[in-house]
Design a protein around this motif. Sequence first.
Motif, PDB file in Angstrom:
ATOM      1  N   PRO A   1       0.806  -1.234   0.000  1.00 31.47           N
ATOM      2  CA  PRO A   1       0.000   0.000   0.000  1.00 31.47           C
ATOM      3  C   PRO A   1       0.833   1.276   0.000  1.00 31.47           C
ATOM      4  O   PRO A   1       1.975   1.298   0.458  1.00 31.47           O
ATOM      5  N   ILE A   2       0.213   2.330  -0.521  1.00 31.57           N
ATOM      6  CA  ILE A   2       0.787   3.670  -0.469  1.00 31.57           C
ATOM      7  C   ILE A   2      -0.276   4.592   0.113  1.00 31.57           C
ATOM      8  O   ILE A   2      -1.454   4.507  -0.243  1.00 31.57           O
ATOM      9  N   VAL A   3       0.135   5.465   1.039  1.00 24.22           N
ATOM     10  CA  VAL A   3      -0.788   6.374   1.719  1.00 24.22           C
ATOM     11  C   VAL A   3      -0.429   7.799   1.307  1.00 24.22           C
ATOM     12  O   VAL A   3       0.675   8.269   1.587  1.00 24.22           O
ATOM     13  N   CYS A   4      -1.360   8.461   0.641  1.00 22.77           N
ATOM     14  CA  CYS A   4      -1.088   9.757   0.021  1.00 22.77           C
ATOM     15  C   CYS A   4      -1.835  10.889   0.722  1.00 22.77           C
ATOM     16  O   CYS A   4      -2.894  10.674   1.309  1.00 22.77           O
ATOM     17  N   GLY A   5      -1.284  12.095   0.603  1.00 27.73           N
ATOM     18  CA  GLY A   5      -1.964  13.287   1.071  1.00 27.73           C
ATOM     19  C   GLY A   5      -2.485  14.070  -0.125  1.00 27.73           C
ATOM     20  O   GLY A   5      -1.757  14.259  -1.104  1.00 27.73           O
ATOM     21  N   SER A   6      -3.735  14.498  -0.080  1.00 22.61           N
ATOM     22  CA  SER A   6      -4.317  15.206  -1.215  1.00 22.61           C
ATOM     23  C   SER A   6      -5.365  16.201  -0.732  1.00 22.61           C
ATOM     24  O   SER A   6      -6.469  15.814  -0.353  1.00 22.61           O
ATOM     25  N   GLY A   7      -5.015  17.488  -0.750  1.00 19.02           N
ATOM     26  CA  GLY A   7      -5.947  18.510  -0.308  1.00 19.02           C
ATOM     27  C   GLY A   7      -5.855  18.744   1.180  1.00 19.02           C
ATOM     28  O   GLY A   7      -6.553  18.115   1.963  1.00 19.02           O
ATOM     29  N   LEU A   8      -4.970  19.662   1.592  1.00 21.29           N
ATOM     30  CA  LEU A   8      -4.769  19.903   3.019  1.00 21.29           C
ATOM     31  C   LEU A   8      -4.602  21.381   3.333  1.00 21.29           C
ATOM     32  O   LEU A   8      -4.392  21.751   4.484  1.00 21.29           O
ATOM     33  N   SER A   9      -4.699  22.234   2.316  1.00 13.82           N
ATOM     34  CA  SER A   9      -4.447  23.658   2.546  1.00 13.82           C
ATOM     35  C   SER A   9      -5.676  24.364   3.101  1.00 13.82           C
ATOM     36  O   SER A   9      -6.761  23.793   3.185  1.00 13.82           O
ATOM     37  N   GLY A  10      -5.475  25.622   3.484  1.00 16.05           N
ATOM     38  CA  GLY A  10      -6.558  26.399   4.071  1.00 16.05           C
ATOM     39  C   GLY A  10      -6.671  26.178   5.572  1.00 16.05           C
ATOM     40  O   GLY A  10      -5.781  25.606   6.207  1.00 16.05           O
ATOM     41  N   ILE A  11      -7.784  26.642   6.137  1.00 13.02           N
ATOM     42  CA  ILE A  11      -8.048  26.478   7.571  1.00 13.02           C
ATOM     43  C   ILE A  11      -9.473  25.977   7.760  1.00 13.02           C
ATOM     44  O   ILE A  11     -10.330  26.138   6.888  1.00 13.02           O
ATOM     45  N   GLY A  12      -9.716  25.375   8.906  1.00 14.21           N
ATOM     46  CA  GLY A  12     -11.065  24.911   9.215  1.00 14.21           C
ATOM     47  C   GLY A  12     -11.547  23.829   8.270  1.00 14.21           C
ATOM     48  O   GLY A  12     -10.764  23.067   7.707  1.00 14.21           O
ATOM     49  N   ASN A  13     -12.874  23.747   8.117  1.00 10.73           N
ATOM     50  CA  ASN A  13     -13.508  22.766   7.229  1.00 10.73           C
ATOM     51  C   ASN A  13     -13.012  21.356   7.532  1.00 10.73           C
ATOM     52  O   ASN A  13     -12.767  20.552   6.630  1.00 10.73           O
ATOM     53  N   THR A  14     -12.874  21.048   8.792  1.00 13.96           N
ATOM     54  CA  THR A  14     -12.317  19.759   9.214  1.00 13.96           C
ATOM     55  C   THR A  14     -13.147  18.585   8.723  1.00 13.96           C
ATOM     56  O   THR A  14     -12.593  17.522   8.396  1.00 13.96           O
ATOM     57  N   ASN A  15     -14.447  18.754   8.656  1.00 15.20           N
ATOM     58  CA  ASN A  15     -15.309  17.647   8.244  1.00 15.20           C
ATOM     59  C   ASN A  15     -15.075  17.205   6.809  1.00 15.20           C
ATOM     60  O   ASN A  15     -15.498  16.118   6.412  1.00 15.20           O
ATOM     61  N   ALA A  16     -14.403  18.054   6.013  1.00 13.94           N
ATOM     62  CA  ALA A  16     -14.124  17.686   4.621  1.00 13.94           C
ATOM     63  C   ALA A  16     -12.946  16.721   4.514  1.00 13.94           C
ATOM     64  O   ALA A  16     -12.738  16.091   3.473  1.00 13.94           O
ATOM     65  N   LEU A  17     -12.162  16.603   5.563  1.00 15.20           N
ATOM     66  CA  LEU A  17     -10.985  15.725   5.544  1.00 15.20           C
ATOM     67  C   LEU A  17     -11.428  14.283   5.757  1.00 15.20           C
ATOM     68  O   LEU A  17     -12.139  13.978   6.705  1.00 15.20           O
ATOM     69  N   ARG A  18     -10.973  13.406   4.890  1.00 11.61           N
ATOM     70  CA  ARG A  18     -11.414  12.021   4.959  1.00 11.61           C
ATOM     71  C   ARG A  18     -10.362  11.120   4.348  1.00 11.61           C
ATOM     72  O   ARG A  18      -9.377  11.581   3.759  1.00 11.61           O
ATOM     73  N   VAL A  19     -10.583   9.827   4.455  1.00 13.86           N
ATOM     74  CA  VAL A  19      -9.733   8.817   3.814  1.00 13.86           C
ATOM     75  C   VAL A  19     -10.541   8.172   2.699  1.00 13.86           C
ATOM     76  O   VAL A  19     -11.654   7.691   2.918  1.00 13.86           O
TER      77      VAL A  19
END
Length: 203
Positions: free
Chosen positions: A140-158
């Motif tokens: 497996p590979i674990v990637c980061g995609s879309g992390l800029s800005g502030i707040g909007n924590t609920n938009a962060l997901r796997v």
Amino acid sequence: MSRSESSIFERNVPGTTERLQMATVGIAGCGGLGSNAAASLARAGVGRLILVDHDRVELSNLNRQHYFQTDVGKAKVEALAGHLRAINPDIDLVLHDLELTPQNTPEIFAEAEILIEAFDRAELKRWLIEAWCTAFPDRPIVCGSGLSGIGNTNALRVHSAGRIHFCGDEESDMSLGLCAARVGIVANMQANVAIELLMGLKP
């Protein structure tokens, strides 16, 4: 396990320490995502990390990366290694102060069970995912995609697609700027997914 390691990890989730101590995780990039993910993996008890980055620490990194004023000017892999050993002196670190390419990636990460992709630029992410999946189709590979800005924590997901796992909102871009809190959340999501995979809790 040494006495210091036993004390550090005595409050770990039961059954995790023994498995994580035997694990090798690769980290491609030691910036905001990679440095923070590495610190969390070291605290969790991962026994071996392969760290790769060719940059030096700059003042502008300190708003989100796991470095300090005294690290400015140092190679990121060397500075990060010092911080990880301050957490766990017994951790096994393999350091590569160089630029990753599609050609050298398979050799450098040959012993990694999992790769954490921690690049900033989309084009680098694309070739790294392709190079990893071509060389190691079962890992497996674990990637980061879309992390800029502030707040909007609920938009962060796997979001998982086979052996590829994306952490973030998959939408925001660098033009929004970067904040320690949001970058740290995504980095820790990556570390958490890696631990889940190592423990066999995630397909």
